[in-house]
Design a protein around this motif. Structure first.
Motif, PDB file in Angstrom:
ATOM      1  N   THR A 145      -5.559   9.468   0.348  1.00  0.00           N
ATOM      2  CA  THR A 145      -5.800   7.889  -0.560  1.00  0.00           C
ATOM      3  C   THR A 145      -7.373   7.573  -0.691  1.00  0.00           C
ATOM      4  OG1 THR A 145      -6.269   7.256   2.265  1.00  0.00           O
ATOM      5  CG2 THR A 145      -3.504   7.022   0.728  1.00  0.00           C
ATOM      6  N   GLY A 146      -7.774   9.381  -0.763  1.00  0.00           N
ATOM      7  CA  GLY A 146      -9.340   9.371  -1.609  1.00  0.00           C
ATOM      8  C   GLY A 146     -10.341   8.867  -0.252  1.00  0.00           C
ATOM      9  N   ARG A 147      -9.998   9.183   1.485  1.00  0.00           N
ATOM     10  CA  ARG A 147     -11.434   9.285   2.133  1.00  0.00           C
ATOM     11  C   ARG A 147     -11.414  10.419   2.250  1.00  0.00           C
ATOM     12  NH1 ARG A 147     -10.541   3.234   5.558  1.00  0.00           N
ATOM     13  NH2 ARG A 147     -12.360   4.098   6.564  1.00  0.00           N
ATOM     14  N   GLU A 148     -11.460  11.175   2.163  1.00  0.00           N
ATOM     15  CA  GLU A 148     -11.612  12.439   2.652  1.00  0.00           C
ATOM     16  C   GLU A 148     -12.086  13.298   3.077  1.00  0.00           C
ATOM     17  OE1 GLU A 148     -11.215  11.817  -1.018  1.00  0.00           O
ATOM     18  OE2 GLU A 148      -9.976  12.581  -1.688  1.00  0.00           O
ATOM     19  N   HIS A 181      -5.844   9.007   5.687  1.00  0.00           N
ATOM     20  CA  HIS A 181      -7.076   8.428   4.679  1.00  0.00           C
ATOM     21  C   HIS A 181      -7.663   9.952   4.143  1.00  0.00           C
ATOM     22  CE1 HIS A 181      -8.803   5.670   6.975  1.00  0.00           C
ATOM     23  NE2 HIS A 181      -8.819   6.566   7.529  1.00  0.00           N
ATOM     24  N   ARG A 190     -11.152  -5.904  -1.158  1.00  0.00           N
ATOM     25  CA  ARG A 190     -12.600  -5.819  -1.524  1.00  0.00           C
ATOM     26  C   ARG A 190     -13.180  -6.766  -2.454  1.00  0.00           C
ATOM     27  NH1 ARG A 190     -11.357  -0.468  -0.407  1.00  0.00           N
ATOM     28  NH2 ARG A 190     -13.360   0.163   1.409  1.00  0.00           N
ATOM     29  N   HIS A 235      -0.695   1.337   2.901  1.00  0.00           N
ATOM     30  CA  HIS A 235      -1.697   1.695   3.429  1.00  0.00           C
ATOM     31  C   HIS A 235      -2.904   0.870   4.809  1.00  0.00           C
ATOM     32  CE1 HIS A 235      -1.501   4.220  -0.261  1.00  0.00           C
ATOM     33  NE2 HIS A 235      -1.030   5.020   1.062  1.00  0.00           N
ATOM     34  N   ASP A 283      -8.892  -6.718   2.021  1.00  0.00           N
ATOM     35  CA  ASP A 283      -8.532  -5.017   1.595  1.00  0.00           C
ATOM     36  C   ASP A 283      -8.919  -4.537   0.878  1.00  0.00           C
ATOM     37  OD1 ASP A 283      -7.854  -4.660   4.127  1.00  0.00           O
ATOM     38  OD2 ASP A 283      -5.792  -4.900   4.684  1.00  0.00           O
ATOM     39  N   ASP A 320     -13.940  11.025   5.681  1.00  0.00           N
ATOM     40  CA  ASP A 320     -13.566  10.469   6.399  1.00  0.00           C
ATOM     41  C   ASP A 320     -12.432  11.251   7.374  1.00  0.00           C
ATOM     42  OD1 ASP A 320     -15.457   8.412   5.730  1.00  0.00           O
ATOM     43  OD2 ASP A 320     -14.717   7.139   5.200  1.00  0.00           O
ATOM     44  N   ALA A 321     -11.873  11.978   6.198  1.00  0.00           N
ATOM     45  CA  ALA A 321     -10.933  12.285   7.135  1.00  0.00           C
ATOM     46  C   ALA A 321     -11.075  13.473   7.936  1.00  0.00           C
ATOM     47  CB  ALA A 321      -9.717  12.719   5.398  1.00  0.00           C
ATOM     48  N   GLU A 350      -2.825   1.061   8.407  1.00  0.00           N
ATOM     49  CA  GLU A 350      -4.150   1.373   9.432  1.00  0.00           C
ATOM     50  C   GLU A 350      -4.262   0.486  10.552  1.00  0.00           C
ATOM     51  OE1 GLU A 350      -9.428   1.943   8.931  1.00  0.00           O
ATOM     52  OE2 GLU A 350      -7.732   1.676   7.111  1.00  0.00           O
TER      53      GLU A 350
END
Length: 414
Positions: free
Chosen positions: A230-233, A227, A22, A193, A20, A235-236, A197
């Motif tokens: 947490t910076g995954r707009e 999302h 990375r 987070h 997670d 994707d959201a 998920e």
């Protein structure tokens, strides 16, 4: 479960945290060396931990920093792996590792093994699930996360190890889906987070097997909301729209209003180029709520109301830097909101503080922010803490204003 199996479980949990983050095993070893100042750790030692050959006792504080995980969570999981807390469930992350064994975690037994359960067992579980929702109204994620994942672990175990007829099995899957949603929401509020998920994905699997498209949409929309925050707009945006499509036009009006609101929020977080889509979705949410409902809304939608839609309106207006719309709505909401809901009050005050700053009213922004920090001082919510950081960064533009300067001195921006 014996100690060897527990250590393997801990190793699988640690490997998931690393992925997670990375990081390769070598990358984690290097980061741990930097964090601890000790340059002797190698990839081979990380590999031993993940295989369950060893439990990294002395390295737990450095691992907590390197993987952005609360030290207490790691310590509880490690103690469980060593067999030092026999009879207790592990911490939330380790519980999830147990929840998701190899293969389908929701694969039931052969229908003839384990104790027979019926509607009364599922009804009792439903009562506990709703009780957890009500607790979330007044308690923060950090206070509830262990309880939520203990319940989720037990519910999955009940599904795997009991026997039941088909209606009971479907009803049990629905409750696992609902429990996964509130557990994911609680984990997200606590800042966990990846944990959230995984819970949402588990719930989506359960709801799909039960054929409950509205519940699938609620879980997917909840994940889209995370999302967006947490910076995954982008994707959201895609996931929130997919959730709305999954529910379809026949879903109860309260739930469609909620799903439109999540679409609006995703677009608002994606930036001002998405403003038109965000505003359109807000309008569709209000329109949905005015429609007649042929069937009652599910119990989990009890909180969706015109007042709650106004809260989302105000938050979207704030994200889009439209303070003349946001400020009156937020002030109205705060005047009528129950004082026992400290987390929600603090969150709404954070948006009001930002809206005041956008309106070039730094004194009012500082006063509002001070109330927010006072309310949230003892609230175990990472979401609230992050909103506090957002407010301080916004107010830093007004550090020449005495009221703002005093607030920043008391709460230095991180």
């Amino acid at each position: 479960m014996n100690t060897t199996e527990r250590k393997r479980q801990f190793g699988a949990y640690l490997a998931r945290l690393r992925r997670d983050a990375r990081l390769s095993q070598r990358g984690l070893a290097e980061r741990l060396c930097r964090v601890s100042g000790v340059a002797t750790l190698t990839r081979n030692e990380v590999s031993r931990w993940e295989r369950g050959a060893r439990v990294p006792d002395a390295w737990l504080p450095a691992l907590a920093v390197a993987l952005a995980v609360p030290l207490g969570t790691l310590e509880r999981a490690a103690a469980y792996a060593r067999g030092e807390d026999e009879g207790r469930l592990p911490g939330a992350f380790a519980t999830l590792a147990e929840l998701l064994p190899p293969g389908d975690p929701l694969e039931p037994g052969d229908g003839n093994s384990g104790r027979r359960i019926g509607a009364s067992t599922v009804a009792a579980l439903a009562g506990r699930v709703h009780g957890l929702r009500l607790a979330d109204d007044v308690l923060a994620g950090g206070d509830l996360i262990d309880r939520a994942f203990r319940e989720l672990s037990r519910a999955v175990q009940l599904h795997r190890e009991s026997s039941y007829d088909e209606p009971t099995g479907n009803a049990l899957l629905v409750q696992i889906g609902e429990l996964s949603q509130i557990a994911g929401w609680i984990a997200s509020d606590a800042g966990q987070h990846a944990q959230a998920e995984h819970a949402y994905q588990l719930g989506i699997s359960a709801a799909r097997q039960a054929g409950d498209g509205t519940l699938v949409a609620n879980l997917a929309g909840s994940l889209a909301y995370q999302h967006a925050n947490t910076g995954r707009e982008l994707d959201a945006v895609d996931l929130a729209q997919a959730a709305l499509d999954e529910a379809g036009p026949s879903a109860p009006p309260q739930t469609r209003a909620l799903f439109f609101d999540r679409v609006a929020w995703a677009h608002a977080k994606a930036g001002r180029t998405h403003a038109q889509q965000a505003m359109r979705a807000l309008g569709e949410a209000h329109e949905a709520l005015t429609q007649e409902a042929p069937d009652p809304a599910p119990q989990w939608a009890y909180w969706v109301s015109r007042e709650e839609l106004e809260v989302m309106d105000a938050r979207v207006y704030t994200e889009l830097a439209r303070p003349l719309r946001a400020v009156p709505l937020l002030r109205s909401v705060l005047e009528r909101y129950d004082a026992t809901h400290a987390r929600e009050l603090a969150l709404y005050l954070s948006w009001l503080a930002v809206a005041y700053a956008d309106a070039n009213e730094p004194e009012a922004a500082a006063e509002t922010a001070a109330r927010m920090f006072e309310l949230s001082a003892d609230v175990a919510s990472e979401r609230t803490s992050e909103r506090g950081r957002v407010v301080l960064r916004r107010l830093a533009d007004y550090d020449d204003v005495p009221e703002v300067r005093e607030l920043l001195a008391e709460h230095p921006p991180g």
